[in-house]
Write an enzyme that holds these catalytic residues in place. Structure first.
Site, PDB file in Angstrom:
ATOM      1  N   TYR A 163       0.820  -1.202   0.000  1.00  0.00           N
ATOM      2  CA  TYR A 163       0.000   0.000   0.000  1.00  0.00           C
ATOM      3  C   TYR A 163       0.863   1.265   0.000  1.00  0.00           C
ATOM      4  CZ  TYR A 163      -4.646   1.946   0.653  1.00  0.00           C
ATOM      5  OH  TYR A 163      -5.843   2.579   0.493  1.00  0.00           O
ATOM      6  N   GLU A 170       2.698   6.336  -7.031  1.00  0.00           N
ATOM      7  CA  GLU A 170       1.706   7.195  -7.681  1.00  0.00           C
ATOM      8  C   GLU A 170       2.009   8.674  -7.465  1.00  0.00           C
ATOM      9  OE1 GLU A 170      -2.245   5.918  -6.451  1.00  0.00           O
ATOM     10  OE2 GLU A 170      -1.552   3.845  -6.524  1.00  0.00           O
TER      11      GLU A 170
END
Lengths: 241, 308
Positions: A163, A170
């Site tokens: 995660y 990103e």
């Protein structure tokens, strides 16, 4: 952002109920999850092959971009699964998660070609691939009523690393894209115009980046709570035996 | 008269929070809440949810103790609803913000637009008209909050005020920015478009107000009674024949008018979002009317005649 995570324990019970009541729904969901597991595995293999053959990540995104776009876009179906009650998750939660992936794929890496060879792209691609293979195989085996413990373990533990890694990839990618967006003025509308509106994609990207600050911790801690419930519950059952 | 004993437990932990003895069987839940408040001053009555079952529905303030399915020793469960704020306070803040913010953009207060435009006014008369309409709309809402509306609940959770104000203040600032912008483009069809828009806007404002008055008159002062609303002598209320929530219908109509008047996409977006929210509310209200009244008129739809 992260993959769509559902309440494992409640979902398992729901799947059992559904199996006796809705065979077609279960059949469709099983096929869907098998196809998605396979798709992301194809992506994983393609990425590994590219890296072994070329020894670099440059050009890797371009080589897998069509497959990535296909399977990630196909995941939009999951919103309909929730909306039609086939899967017991909030439509909004699934919608936000799928849309954030679509945004990343279509509005960042696809539209801003200059950042496709950034290392950060590889970072989130790896995180997404491992996450999705784990997630879709988890759903597949749950629907088939035969869930190997290691898949359950993987789903509720790997996210702790994947995660943050995915989010980092990103954010770094969006950050790298900013100067190109500023220069090209892409997807932006300026005044004056007939509809009296303006839109600055550069500002939009900055707002997207800032939105990770409240959203990421919420989703992460939700998964941590799920993990405690599912894995902790497991331990208690064993003690009773 | 036999007195009751009331035991109040925490719904989550089942801890004994309060024990009341010699309670009058004719006491209402409201009175019991007041007694509970005395022993726990931080939980004022508005933030108490009292139920018969830890996970059950809240009892109403008007419910009478001896009419409830309890023995002479009643066990009630308490849940904290969180800090509460009165509806009137919320509405005044929600509506005061847009009124003031829009005017700041209209008068082109410094730091919004380029310095050379500070304190100038737009050369387009539709911009002045839009400011008057927007301001009129929110003044009307403020006055209705103070003098017209009768609220069933006195309060709502405190967090609502942040959510609601973000919505109203955010959208009105966004709209006002473009309408009052030095580079604003007036409507494509000019005078005709603005005049038509103004007629729609005013018609719907009067309609909305008429419905609010009609709803107020349904309920005598201090009462929390619920009745089916019907058309009155005022023609604007005849929409009740076709729709359960004509106030929402007229509200959407007003904003459609404002969108047409300003030809501004953010306004259209605000209208759309408002419509979706009001449609959800109207559907809920319609459903509860159907559930509560067996003779509820079948012709009515929630918000749009024959459609939604």
């Amino acid at each position: 952002m992260a993959s769509s995570e559902e309440d494992g324990s409640a979902e398992d019970k729901e799947n059992n109920k559904k199996k006796t009541k809705r065979p077609f729904v279960t059949a469709w969901l099983t096929i869907y999850n098998i196809v998605m597991t396979a798709g992301w595995m194809v992506l994983a293999v393609a990425m590994i092959r590219f890296y072994i053959q070329k020894g670099t990540h440059k050009g890797l995104y371009k080589s897998i971009s069509r497959t990535l776009k296909f399977f990630q876009t196909f995941a939009l179906l999951e919103i309909f699964h929730c909306a039609f009650g086939m899967v017991r998750t909030s439509v909004i939660v699934t919608g936000v998660q799928v849309c954030s992936r679509i945004f990343m794929v279509w509005f960042v890496t696809h539209s801003i070609k200059q950042i496709q060879n950034e290392e950060s792209v590889l970072l989130f691609l790896v995180a997404w691939t491992v996450t999705e293979i784990t997630r879709y195989s988890f759903y597949t085996f749950s629907l088939l009523n035969h869930l190997p413990y290691f898949i359950k373990w993987a789903r509720y533990n790997l996210f702790i690393v994947l995660y943050p890694v995915g989010v980092a990839g990103e954010l770094l990618t969006i950050y790298a894209a900013l100067p190109y967006v500023r220069k090209s003025g892409m997807l932006s509308v300026r005044l004056p115009n007939k509809y009296n509106v303006s839109f600055d994609y550069y500002i939009c990207l900055i707002i997207v980046m800032l939105s990770y600050i409240p959203l990421f911790p919420q989703l992460f801690f939700h998964m941590l709570r799920q993990r405690r419930k599912v894995l902790h519950g497991e331990v208690m059952v064993e003690k009773e035996d | 008269m036999k007195h009751y004993e009331v035991e109040i437990l925490c719904a989550k932990t089942k801890d004994k929070l309060c024990f009341l003895d010699k309670v009058d069987p004719n006491s209402t839940i409201g009175e019991i809440k007041a007694m509970f408040h005395r022993s726990h001053p931080q939980w004022y009555p508005a933030r108490q949810s009292i139920r018969l079952d830890a996970k059950g529905k809240s009892l109403k303030d008007e419910d009478i103790l001896q009419n409830l399915p309890v023995g002479t020793t009643a066990t009630l469960y308490f849940r904290d609803l969180g800090a509460q704020i009165s509806w009137v306070t919320v509405f005044l803040t929600e509506y005061g913000g847009p009124l003031l913010l829009y005017l700041m953009f209209y008068f082109r207060v410094p730091f919004i637009y380029n310095t050379k435009y500070d304190f100038t006014t737009s050369k387009h008369w539709v911009v002045h008209l839009a400011c008057m309409c927007h301001s009129f709309h929110y003044v009307k809402r403020l006055l209705e909050t103070l003098f017209v509306h009768r609220f069933s609940h006195g309060t709502m959770p405190l967090r609502n005020i942040f959510k609601n104000c973000t919505y109203y203040w955010g959208f009105s600032a966004w709209m006002a920015y473009y309408i009052n912008h030095p580079l604003y483009t007036p409507p494509a069809y000019g005078e005709q478009q603005v005049q038509l828009a103004l007629i729609i806007f005013l018609f719907c404002q009067i309609g909305n107000f008429s419905i609010h008055i009609a709803l107020r008159n349904l309920r005598p002062p201090g009462s929390k009674a619920r009745k089916i609303p019907y058309p009155t002598k005022n023609p604007f209320t005849w929409l009740f024949l076709l729709v359960s929530c004509p106030n929402y219908t007229y509200e959407v109509g007003s904003w459609v008018g404002f969108t047409l008047m300003t030809q501004c996409l953010p306004v259209a977006f605000f209208t759309l979002v408002g419509f979706i929210q009001m449609m959800i509310w109207a559907k809920g209200k319609h459903r509860s009317y159907l559930k509560e009244f067996r003779d509820y008129p079948r012709l009515r739809s929630p918000i749009l005649p024959f459609m939604l």
